[in-house]
Design an enzyme around this catalytic site. Structure first.
Site, PDB file in Angstrom:
ATOM      1  N   LYS A 175      -0.040  -5.056   7.893  1.00 42.24           N
ATOM      2  CA  LYS A 175       0.262  -5.486   6.480  1.00 42.24           C
ATOM      3  C   LYS A 175       1.197  -4.219   5.932  1.00 42.24           C
ATOM      4  O   LYS A 175       0.917  -3.051   5.946  1.00 42.24           O
ATOM      5  CB  LYS A 175      -0.851  -5.791   5.557  1.00 42.24           C
ATOM      6  CG  LYS A 175      -0.197  -6.464   4.121  1.00 42.24           C
ATOM      7  CD  LYS A 175      -1.498  -7.123   3.513  1.00 42.24           C
ATOM      8  CE  LYS A 175      -0.910  -7.767   2.122  1.00 42.24           C
ATOM      9  NZ  LYS A 175      -2.165  -8.278   1.425  1.00 42.24           N
ATOM     10  N   SER A 194      -1.265 -12.741  -0.146  1.00 39.11           N
ATOM     11  CA  SER A 194      -0.154 -11.842  -0.063  1.00 39.11           C
ATOM     12  C   SER A 194       0.002 -11.393   1.456  1.00 39.11           C
ATOM     13  O   SER A 194       0.893 -10.570   1.789  1.00 39.11           O
ATOM     14  CB  SER A 194      -0.114 -10.724  -0.983  1.00 39.11           C
ATOM     15  OG  SER A 194      -1.450  -9.802  -0.657  1.00 39.11           O
ATOM     16  N   SER A 246      -5.894 -13.049  -0.717  1.00 39.75           N
ATOM     17  CA  SER A 246      -4.782 -12.800   0.111  1.00 39.75           C
ATOM     18  C   SER A 246      -4.730 -12.644   1.682  1.00 39.75           C
ATOM     19  O   SER A 246      -3.808 -12.737   2.400  1.00 39.75           O
ATOM     20  CB  SER A 246      -4.341 -11.064  -0.240  1.00 39.75           C
ATOM     21  OG  SER A 246      -3.701 -11.363  -1.513  1.00 39.75           O
TER      22      SER A 246
END
Length: 474
Positions: A85, A160, A184
């Site tokens: 990420k 996210s 997320s």
């Protein structure tokens, strides 16, 4: 990409690792297949925001040298492509946090979770897209734009960790690392039809971390299957001298064999805001399908809506901690993120104290349920994936939302508990969109949670996105 490369990217992480250890396929071939898949699919899906081709190929060649040493023990994920990420530091690979403030930032050191994945033999292919500083449940930012849903590119991938979920679903990577504060890892897993695990805080050490004593945001794995998620967790987890919140589960060396409890409970709507009827139908069917595994599945009502204000208060304080180095540059942040920071700056000590007391009450409320039913199952999202141009949906089951964050309440209410919770595909909507089911267990019950997720997948397979076999992912 050629047919052999398409076959390689369709394998599970476990199968790929086994074939590499058996010398059936080389790490270079695995990396080349992933890079070819990115070249074909990423222009349409926009899941990988920075490709680290040179570093990945260098790591593949190093893995091949290790394979030539017959007496060397081989790490479990040798040659397996992983996406990191874009809020997690990677040495020598751009890490932008999805923000113009960090557009050209290149860390000099890996985050601990990245170092652990590398030590397990995984190869970092690149960075996966995220909202600015991971604040949002639709993966879009001013640096790279929006990530699209692999099942329908007109729709969003969630967030996210939306880039990681979309990259997994299309075969660009075999494993993904992500973070989860309010959902997320789970929300995009539900939208993209993969498995995302939020571990017990400390099981995966978060270092560096701008809020190092925080237990709301955790690092965790994402994969196309529960078995692969367990493999990734085993590589990520364990005690750390670099993180003040750290823990060591006792069963990490065990395989993910069926470990289901006799009794399981299903809750239709923990937030009380309503659930899309298709989601409610598919999730309930998936939960009760576990009766085939010898489980007694019961349905009860459990109202955790009192945790809404608790989460907003605590999240506000955490976001201020995370963005503390940029407080003098708020005007340069996106509107959504600015609003979250300003909300957090307005939270007082009395509000924080009250939130912690209410959080404790919620924990006891849920633990009393888990004392009777070791696993709790509930829908992950109350809505299906929505158009990518929207920041968030405005209605849940036909009713207007009170607040833009209400639609992620089913995940953020469980974040408050400090317990392991996974999202696993439960079925498809009539339009062919994935639907996610959450599986919650007591602290440190990650293996049991993922065992149940594996049982759900075995009984409710959804397959791969229709576009998986087509290079343009259209």
């Amino acid at each position: 990409m050629n047919s052999q490369q398409l076959e390689i990217v369709s394998w599970s992480a476990a199968e790929l690792a086994a074939r590499i250890r058996a010398r059936d396929v080389s790490p270079s071939e695995a990396v080349e297949a992933a890079l070819a898949r990115i070249e074909d699919c990423n222009p349409r899906i926009n899941a990988i925001c920075t490709v680290a081709a040179d570093q990945a190929m260098a790591a593949a060649r190093a893995a091949e040298r290790l394979l030539r040493r017959e007496d060397e023990p081989l790490p479990p994920l040798l040659g397996v492509p992983v996406g990191i990420k874009d809020i997690t530091p990677t040495a020598g690979i751009r890490t932008t946090y999805g923000s113009p403030l960090c557009r050209d930032h290149v860390p000099t050191e890996d985050a601990e979770v990245v170092a652990r994945l590398k030590a397990a033999g995984a190869i970092v292919i690149g960075k996966t897209n995220t909202p600015e500083f991971a604040a949002g449940a639709n993966t879009v930012n001013p640096v790279f734009g929006a990530t699209r849903n692999p099942w329908n590119p007109a729709l969003c991938a969630g967030g996210s960790t939306g880039g990681g979920a979309a990259a997994l679903a299309t075969g660009m990577i075999a494993l993904a690392q992500g973070t989860d504060l309010g959902g997320s890892l789970r929300n995009p897993a539900a939208f993209c039809g993969v498995v995302g695990l939020r571990p017990t805080p400390g099981v995966v050490p978060s270092a560096p971390n701008p809020a190092p004593w925080d237990t709301l945001q955790v690092d965790g794995p994402m994969a196309r299957s529960a078995e692969d998620c367990w493999l990734a967790l085993r590589a990520m987890a364990g005690l750390s001298r670099h993180a003040p919140v750290t823990a060591a589960p006792q069963d990490l060396d065990a395989d993910l064999t069926p470990a289901l409890p006799r009794r399981i409970v299903y809750v239709a709507d923990i937030a009380g805001y309503g659930i899309d009827p298709e989601i409610a139908e598919q999730c309930r069917a998936a939960a009760f399908a576990l009766s085939d595994a010898g489980c007694e599945v019961e349905e009860i009502e459990l109202d955790l809506s009192a945790g809404r204000e608790v989460f907003l208060t605590l999240r506000g304080a955490v976001i201020v901690s995370q963005l503390y180095p940029y407080l003098d540059r708020l005007d340069e942040l996106g509107e959504n993120l600015r609003g979250n920071v300003r909300y957090g700056l307005g939270v007082g000590s009395a509000e924080l104290a009250a939130a912690q007391h209410r959080r404790q009450a919620l924990w006891h409320q849920v633990m009393s349920v888990l004392d009777r039913y070791p696993l709790l199952l509930t829908p992950c999202t109350p809505v299906l994936p929505f158009p990518v141009e929207r920041n968030y949906p405005d209605r849940i089951a036909g009713r207007a939302m009170r607040n833009y964050i209400d639609w992620v309440a089913p995940t953020f209410l469980l974040s408050l508990l400090g317990m392991p919770v996974a999202s696993v595909p439960a079925g498809l909507s009539r339009a062919g969109l994935p639907i996610g089911l959450q599986v919650l267990g007591a602290p440190f019950a990650e293996r049991q949670v993922l065992s149940a997720a594996a049982a759900v997948q075995a009984r409710r397979p959804i397959g791969l996105p229709p576009a998986f076999g087509h290079g343009d992912a259209a």
